[in-house]
Design a protein around this motif. Sequence first.
Motif, PDB file in Angstrom:
ATOM      1  N   SER A 119       0.902  -1.174  -0.044  1.00 41.62           N
ATOM      2  CA  SER A 119      -0.135   0.162   0.080  1.00 41.62           C
ATOM      3  C   SER A 119       0.890   1.390   0.101  1.00 41.62           C
ATOM      4  O   SER A 119       2.077   1.323   0.417  1.00 41.62           O
ATOM      5  N   HIS A 120       0.205   2.254  -0.333  1.00 39.29           N
ATOM      6  CA  HIS A 120       1.063   3.508  -0.378  1.00 39.29           C
ATOM      7  C   HIS A 120       1.433   3.882   1.203  1.00 39.29           C
ATOM      8  O   HIS A 120       2.604   4.350   1.484  1.00 39.29           O
ATOM      9  N   ASP A 121       0.662   3.589   2.046  1.00 38.81           N
ATOM     10  CA  ASP A 121       1.039   3.667   3.356  1.00 38.81           C
ATOM     11  C   ASP A 121       2.619   2.896   3.955  1.00 38.81           C
ATOM     12  O   ASP A 121       3.265   3.543   4.555  1.00 38.81           O
ATOM     13  N   GLU A 122       2.236   1.684   3.491  1.00 37.20           N
ATOM     14  CA  GLU A 122       3.608   0.603   3.678  1.00 37.20           C
ATOM     15  C   GLU A 122       4.959   1.315   3.073  1.00 37.20           C
ATOM     16  O   GLU A 122       5.869   1.318   3.596  1.00 37.20           O
ATOM     17  N   LEU A 162       5.541   4.546   2.100  1.00 38.49           N
ATOM     18  CA  LEU A 162       5.926   5.791   2.629  1.00 38.49           C
ATOM     19  C   LEU A 162       6.467   5.497   4.094  1.00 38.49           C
ATOM     20  O   LEU A 162       7.208   6.198   4.452  1.00 38.49           O
ATOM     21  N   THR A 163       5.801   4.496   5.129  1.00 37.54           N
ATOM     22  CA  THR A 163       6.097   4.158   6.279  1.00 37.54           C
ATOM     23  C   THR A 163       7.443   3.532   6.262  1.00 37.54           C
ATOM     24  O   THR A 163       8.506   4.096   6.884  1.00 37.54           O
ATOM     25  N   GLN A 206      10.136   6.844   5.158  1.00 33.62           N
ATOM     26  CA  GLN A 206      10.198   7.446   6.439  1.00 33.62           C
ATOM     27  C   GLN A 206      11.257   6.753   7.610  1.00 33.62           C
ATOM     28  O   GLN A 206      12.053   7.218   8.105  1.00 33.62           O
ATOM     29  N   THR A 260      11.543  11.186  -0.132  1.00 30.90           N
ATOM     30  CA  THR A 260      10.395  10.337  -0.308  1.00 30.90           C
ATOM     31  C   THR A 260       9.944  10.532  -1.653  1.00 30.90           C
ATOM     32  O   THR A 260       9.284   9.580  -2.381  1.00 30.90           O
ATOM     33  N   GLY A 291      -4.172   2.771  -4.965  1.00 30.51           N
ATOM     34  CA  GLY A 291      -3.160   3.002  -3.913  1.00 30.51           C
ATOM     35  C   GLY A 291      -2.547   1.876  -3.295  1.00 30.51           C
ATOM     36  O   GLY A 291      -1.928   2.013  -2.302  1.00 30.51           O
TER      37      GLY A 291
END
Length: 175
Positions: free
Chosen positions: A53-56, A58-59, A62, A132, A148
């Motif tokens: 996922s986008h969150d995975e 990005l995390t 980061q 990022t 996403g």
Amino acid sequence: MKKRMMLKRAVHVLILSTAAAVPAVAAQTSGPDGGEMQNRFFQADTNGDGVVSHDEMLTRAQDRFAEWDADGNGFLALEELPREMPGMGKRRMRHHASGEGDGEVKRKPTRMRFMARLDNDGDELLSVDEFTAPMIKRFKRADADGDGAVTQAEFDEAKEAMRRRFRRGRHHQGG
């Protein structure tokens, strides 16, 4: 033009290398990259659902940024970047368009080139947004259906598209 393509490729490799190799997956994959890119997909899929996922993504990016931000000030200075940039093995380049002689030299991308490529505002510091941004751009390019999340099939297609672009670029440059 050749240097720009090499820098783009180096940044792409670094961004994709935001995860360590997973030995079990390495045994299941093959190809010129030894399954390293495949390993990164599985490592980025932190919940194991078969998609990143986008969150995975990005995390993970980061987390890598925070790992390198030794002084915790929210910026990466050149001296905070690893001397040996991960995932950036030696690249071979022809130094003669005709391929005469041995025709190959080894050149390893450096943290200086990485900084130069990502430092958009020229302050010699990388913000988390600068760090990022290329990863987000490539994630969006790989997310073919725009939902996403990048599936294994989307990842494989994006990897092949990158190889085609790279080969096409080398062909047009006589290498």
